[in-house]
Write an enzyme that holds these catalytic residues in place. Structure first.
Site, PDB file in Angstrom:
ATOM      1  N   ASP A 137       0.875  -1.181   0.000  1.00  0.00           N
ATOM      2  CA  ASP A 137       0.000   0.000   0.000  1.00  0.00           C
ATOM      3  C   ASP A 137       0.909   1.227   0.000  1.00  0.00           C
ATOM      4  OD1 ASP A 137      -2.424   1.568   0.350  1.00  0.00           O
ATOM      5  OD2 ASP A 137      -1.804   1.871   2.416  1.00  0.00           O
ATOM      6  N   SER A 138       0.299   2.391  -0.150  1.00  0.00           N
ATOM      7  CA  SER A 138       1.087   3.617  -0.090  1.00  0.00           C
ATOM      8  C   SER A 138       1.554   3.922   1.337  1.00  0.00           C
ATOM      9  CB  SER A 138       0.250   4.789  -0.606  1.00  0.00           C
ATOM     10  OG  SER A 138      -0.921   4.910   0.174  1.00  0.00           O
ATOM     11  N   TYR A 177      -0.868   8.405  -2.654  1.00  0.00           N
ATOM     12  CA  TYR A 177      -0.896   8.105  -4.084  1.00  0.00           C
ATOM     13  C   TYR A 177      -2.147   8.700  -4.756  1.00  0.00           C
ATOM     14  CZ  TYR A 177       2.672   4.314  -3.831  1.00  0.00           C
ATOM     15  OH  TYR A 177       3.809   3.577  -3.687  1.00  0.00           O
ATOM     16  N   GLY A 178      -3.203   8.801  -3.977  1.00  0.00           N
ATOM     17  CA  GLY A 178      -4.530   9.069  -4.551  1.00  0.00           C
ATOM     18  C   GLY A 178      -4.706  10.430  -5.185  1.00  0.00           C
ATOM     19  N   CYS A 212      -4.442  -1.584  -1.632  1.00  0.00           N
ATOM     20  CA  CYS A 212      -4.593  -0.144  -1.867  1.00  0.00           C
ATOM     21  C   CYS A 212      -5.691   0.036  -2.905  1.00  0.00           C
ATOM     22  CB  CYS A 212      -3.269   0.409  -2.385  1.00  0.00           C
ATOM     23  SG  CYS A 212      -3.352   2.149  -2.859  1.00  0.00           S
ATOM     24  N   THR A 214      -6.474   2.724  -4.488  1.00  0.00           N
ATOM     25  CA  THR A 214      -5.996   3.561  -5.594  1.00  0.00           C
ATOM     26  C   THR A 214      -5.244   2.736  -6.631  1.00  0.00           C
ATOM     27  OG1 THR A 214      -5.813   5.375  -4.033  1.00  0.00           O
ATOM     28  CG2 THR A 214      -4.614   5.610  -6.106  1.00  0.00           C
ATOM     29  N   GLU A 272      -2.424   8.968   8.301  1.00  0.00           N
ATOM     30  CA  GLU A 272      -0.968   8.762   8.377  1.00  0.00           C
ATOM     31  C   GLU A 272      -0.353   9.559   9.534  1.00  0.00           C
ATOM     32  OE1 GLU A 272       1.313   6.819   6.546  1.00  0.00           O
ATOM     33  OE2 GLU A 272      -0.376   5.827   5.550  1.00  0.00           O
ATOM     34  N   CYS A 286     -11.041   3.082   0.201  1.00  0.00           N
ATOM     35  CA  CYS A 286      -9.602   3.274   0.363  1.00  0.00           C
ATOM     36  C   CYS A 286      -9.232   2.497   1.610  1.00  0.00           C
ATOM     37  CB  CYS A 286      -9.307   4.759   0.547  1.00  0.00           C
ATOM     38  SG  CYS A 286      -7.656   5.109   1.169  1.00  0.00           S
ATOM     39  N   THR A 287      -8.134   1.756   1.561  1.00  0.00           N
ATOM     40  CA  THR A 287      -7.818   0.876   2.689  1.00  0.00           C
ATOM     41  C   THR A 287      -7.384   1.639   3.941  1.00  0.00           C
ATOM     42  OG1 THR A 287      -5.609   0.551   1.750  1.00  0.00           O
ATOM     43  CG2 THR A 287      -7.267  -1.144   1.289  1.00  0.00           C
ATOM     44  N   HIS A 288      -7.133   2.934   3.805  1.00  0.00           N
ATOM     45  CA  HIS A 288      -6.859   3.725   5.010  1.00  0.00           C
ATOM     46  C   HIS A 288      -8.136   3.970   5.830  1.00  0.00           C
ATOM     47  CE1 HIS A 288      -2.952   4.713   3.267  1.00  0.00           C
ATOM     48  NE2 HIS A 288      -2.632   5.357   4.373  1.00  0.00           N
TER      49      HIS A 288
HETATM   50  N1  DGL Z   1      -4.712   3.052   1.011  1.00  0.00           N
HETATM   51  C1  DGL Z   1      -4.710   3.765  -0.256  1.00  0.00           C
HETATM   52  C2  DGL Z   1      -6.016   3.457  -0.991  1.00  0.00           C
HETATM   53  O1  DGL Z   1      -6.620   2.446  -0.653  1.00  0.00           O
HETATM   54  C3  DGL Z   1      -4.370   5.180   0.018  1.00  0.00           C
HETATM   55  C4  DGL Z   1      -4.225   6.001  -1.176  1.00  0.00           C
HETATM   56  C5  DGL Z   1      -3.314   7.142  -1.063  1.00  0.00           C
HETATM   57  O2  DGL Z   1      -2.139   6.940  -0.783  1.00  0.00           O
HETATM   58  O3  DGL Z   1      -3.783   8.246  -1.345  1.00  0.00           O
HETATM   59  O4  DGL Z   1      -6.460   4.120  -1.886  1.00  0.00           O
END
Ligand code: DGL
Length: 273
Positions: free
Chosen positions: A10-11, A42-43, A73, A75, A152, A186-188
């Site tokens: 993931d990011s 990343y998004g 992730c 994204t 984060e 989004c997994t966050h």
């Molecule tokens: N966990 C990422 C997702 O599911 C985060 C994306 C990001 O880094 O913006 O989209």
């Protein structure tokens, strides 16, 4: 049977929502996790940049002998899964399709809310999968770009005025639209589960993309006869592209066990092909 580890990336911290579910479902598996904490988020980036970063993440993971790669992730799953699947000889599994299918099956009213990063929402990928199962579903989608940096930075606890204000701003239109199911695309976002649940109320079902992805991975490995078998629990190793301390502290808090000894900082962005 396949004793090789599963690679997960993931990011940043978000992919841990898939790791937590994988550890519960498949406690005998070894896991190698990479969180690109030096380049998160990343998004907000272009498709080209997301694909470039994802390729580098996978190239790093493939320095290990893995049996599968999990794109934990949303994204990267919405934007780069086809590219990555084509370029790799081992299975590459994402979180978007399982989460979308779970939402499509679960909704009773046909009104589904979707939150994700700008890149994920722009891709339209969740809607496409939802409509394969439930063509009449109405999907109300909202990008929530401030959620990832807040998570984060550890701002995910109920009572935190900043996250609660941002949550109200993003989710009010979805609450007013009367959705009965909300995809945390989004997994966050499952790290914000309590805050989001408090805001949306108990009648809205939250679909956790990390957990749905983990369920699909467990099923795929089982179907292929590729589960690991050992007498002791599997081992998780974590690699990050920025400071170990920040990741280790938040990861330990979220996972509920101390990962400090298992986190290593690595150089990313160098070509490894
Ligand atoms: N966990 C990422 C997702 O599911 C985060 C994306 C990001 O880094 O913006 O989209």
């Amino acid at each position: 049977m396949d004793q090789r580890p599963i690679g997960v990336f993931d990011s940043g911290l978000g992919g841990l929502t898939a790791v937590r579910a994988l550890c519960k479902l498949l406690p005998e598996e070894d896991i190698v996790y990479f969180g690109d904490t030096g380049r998160v988020p990343y998004g907000t980036r272009s498709r080209e940049t997301i694909i470039k970063y994802a390729r580098q993440d996978v190239a790093f993971l493939r320095t290990f002998d893995l049996k599968a790669i999990v794109i934990a992730c949303g994204t990267v799953s919405t934007t780069a899964i086809e590219v990555l699947a084509e370029e790799n000889s081992i299975p590459v599994l994402g979180v978007v399709e399982p989460a979308a299918l779970a939402a499509a099956k679960h909704t009773k009213s046909g009104r589904i809310g979707l939150i994700g990063t700008q890149a994920s929402i722009r891709s339209g990928a969740y809607e496409r999968y939802i409509h394969t199962v439930n063509p009449a579903a109405q999907v109300k989608a909202t990008a929530c770009p401030l959620f990832v940096p807040l998570v984060e930075n550890g701002r995910f606890r109920p009572g935190d005025i900043v996250i609660e204000t941002v949550t109200a701003e993003y989710l009010t239109p979805l609450r007013e639209a009367g959705v009965d199911t909300l995809v945390l695309g989004c997994t966050h976002y499952p790290l914000l589960e309590t805050v989001i649940r408090n805001f949306m109320g108990p009648d809205v079902t939250l679909i956790n993309a990390g957990a749905e992805g983990a369920r699909a991975v467990a099923q795929a490995l089982k179907d292929q006869g590729n589960l690991a078998r050992r007498e002791v629990p599997g081992h998780c190793r974590y690699f990050v592209s920025d400071r170990v301390e920040d990741f280790a502290q938040l990861a330990s808090l979220f996972l509920g066990w101390d990962v400090t000894e298992d986190v290593t900082q690595v150089e990313i962005g160098i070509e490894r092909s």
